[in-house]
Design an enzyme around this catalytic site. Structure first.
Site, PDB file in Angstrom:
ATOM      1  N   SER A 152       0.874  -1.175   0.000  1.00 44.75           N
ATOM      2  CA  SER A 152       0.000   0.000   0.000  1.00 44.75           C
ATOM      3  C   SER A 152       0.909   1.222   0.000  1.00 44.75           C
ATOM      4  O   SER A 152       2.070   1.135   0.420  1.00 44.75           O
ATOM      5  CB  SER A 152      -0.869  -0.002   1.258  1.00 44.75           C
ATOM      6  OG  SER A 152      -1.461   1.263   1.452  1.00 44.75           O
ATOM      7  N   TYR A 165      -2.294  -1.059   9.980  1.00 45.90           N
ATOM      8  CA  TYR A 165      -2.308  -1.367   8.545  1.00 45.90           C
ATOM      9  C   TYR A 165      -1.013  -0.876   7.893  1.00 45.90           C
ATOM     10  O   TYR A 165      -0.344  -1.619   7.162  1.00 45.90           O
ATOM     11  CB  TYR A 165      -3.542  -0.714   7.910  1.00 45.90           C
ATOM     12  CG  TYR A 165      -3.709  -0.990   6.442  1.00 45.90           C
ATOM     13  CD1 TYR A 165      -4.224  -2.213   6.009  1.00 45.90           C
ATOM     14  CD2 TYR A 165      -3.371  -0.039   5.480  1.00 45.90           C
ATOM     15  CE1 TYR A 165      -4.396  -2.473   4.641  1.00 45.90           C
ATOM     16  CE2 TYR A 165      -3.538  -0.285   4.133  1.00 45.90           C
ATOM     17  CZ  TYR A 165      -4.051  -1.501   3.713  1.00 45.90           C
ATOM     18  OH  TYR A 165      -4.215  -1.746   2.378  1.00 45.90           O
TER      19      TYR A 165
END
Ligand code: NDP
Length: 253
Positions: A152, A165
């Site tokens: 990401s 995350y």
């Protein structure tokens, strides 16, 4: 990415996709099957996996198989047992797409719930590592294996509120780099994809107020997913790729 893959790019390739039941993983499984691959689907929801298997069948793809694995509760032993079942059904793996992921909480670090932090690390890092370790012998049977992790933009540049995350995606990038160096002379390339903001359930839960129609769909970003599994990327390893180059990271559009 402007990439025009051959229709038979993945003919005779055996490719395993985690999180194949929904979102980007579902689309990747269907796309690989459309390009000739024998697809192995991993997920935690049998009904959703069967739906993908049925769709591949209805589209005329090679018969796909699904295996249940919950990354939240998996152990090194359960991953080894799964790898043995796969090895009984398939001679090798030519590609593994680690796509399954858990978002956790989007909030400041001092408010991150420790139990949810641990769940995110278990699914995105520990479970993914256990599975990788178990599948490596099958990947090394291929003369051109491709191991792809899903990263990401917040796994390269930390941003406020992305908590566990972001930390888990930094760990994913690290795992990719270590493996790439360890296997650089062994016919196994290891890379990361950052999909960029994509129209899925995860994206909607991270940005509930966002208009999903402004986002690329999973189908839009498949060229990079195909390129990394096919021979055209054979010499690339230890790299992290953006499916949507130039997109602003970690914010609502
Ligand atoms: P979705 O939430 O749509 O899909 C996630 C997939 O992971 C589902 O198949 C889900 O299974 C599976 N999964 C979740 N938890 C587990 C678990 N415990 N065990 C096994 N499978 C599990 O997410 P996306 O498609 O958006 O995300 C795919 C990947 O892309 C993730 O790694 C994500 O971090 C990354 N990503 C996504 C972006 C985006 O904008 N969408 C941006 C950047 C990165 P089930 O169907 O059972 O829920």
């Amino acid at each position: 990415m402007h990439y025009q893959p051959q229709k038979d790019l993945l003919q005779n390739r055996i490719i395993l996709v985690t999180g194949a039941s929904d979102g980007i993983g579902r689309e990747a499984a269907l796309t690989y099957a459309r390009h000739g691959a024998h697809v192995i689907l991993l997920g935690r929801n049998e009904e959703k996996l069967h739906d993908v298997i049925r769709t591949i069948h209805d589209e005329g793809g090679h018969a796909a198989r699904g295996y249940i694995l919950d990354l939240l509760t998996c152990t090194p032993e359960s991953c080894q047992a799964l790898a043995q079942r796969i090895a009984a059904d398939y001679p090798r793996l030519d590609g593994v797409l680690h796509n399954a992921g858990l978002l956790g909480e989007v909030c400041p670090m001092d408010q991150q719930t420790p139990a949810i932090w641990q769940q995110v690390m278990q699914v995105n890092v520990n479970g993914t590592f256990f599975l990788t370790q178990a599948l490596l012998p099958l990947l090394l049977q291929s003369d051109s294996g491709s191991l792809v992790f899903t990263s990401s933009s917040v796994g390269r540049q930390g941003r406020a509120n992305w908590g566990a995350y972001a930390a888990s995606k930094f760990a994913t990038e690290g795992m990719m780099q270590v493996l790439a160096e360890e296997y650089q002379s062994r016919h196994l390339r290891v890379n990361c994809i950052n999909p960029g903001g994509t129209r899925t359930k995860m994206r909607a839960s991270a940005f509930p107020g966002e208009d999903p129609n402004k986002l690329k769909t999973p189908a839009d970003i498949m060229p990079l997913y195909l390129w990394l599994m096919g021979d055209d990327s054979r010499r690339k390893t230890g790299m992290t790729f953006d499916a949507q180059p130039g997109r602003k990271p970690g914010i609502s559009q």
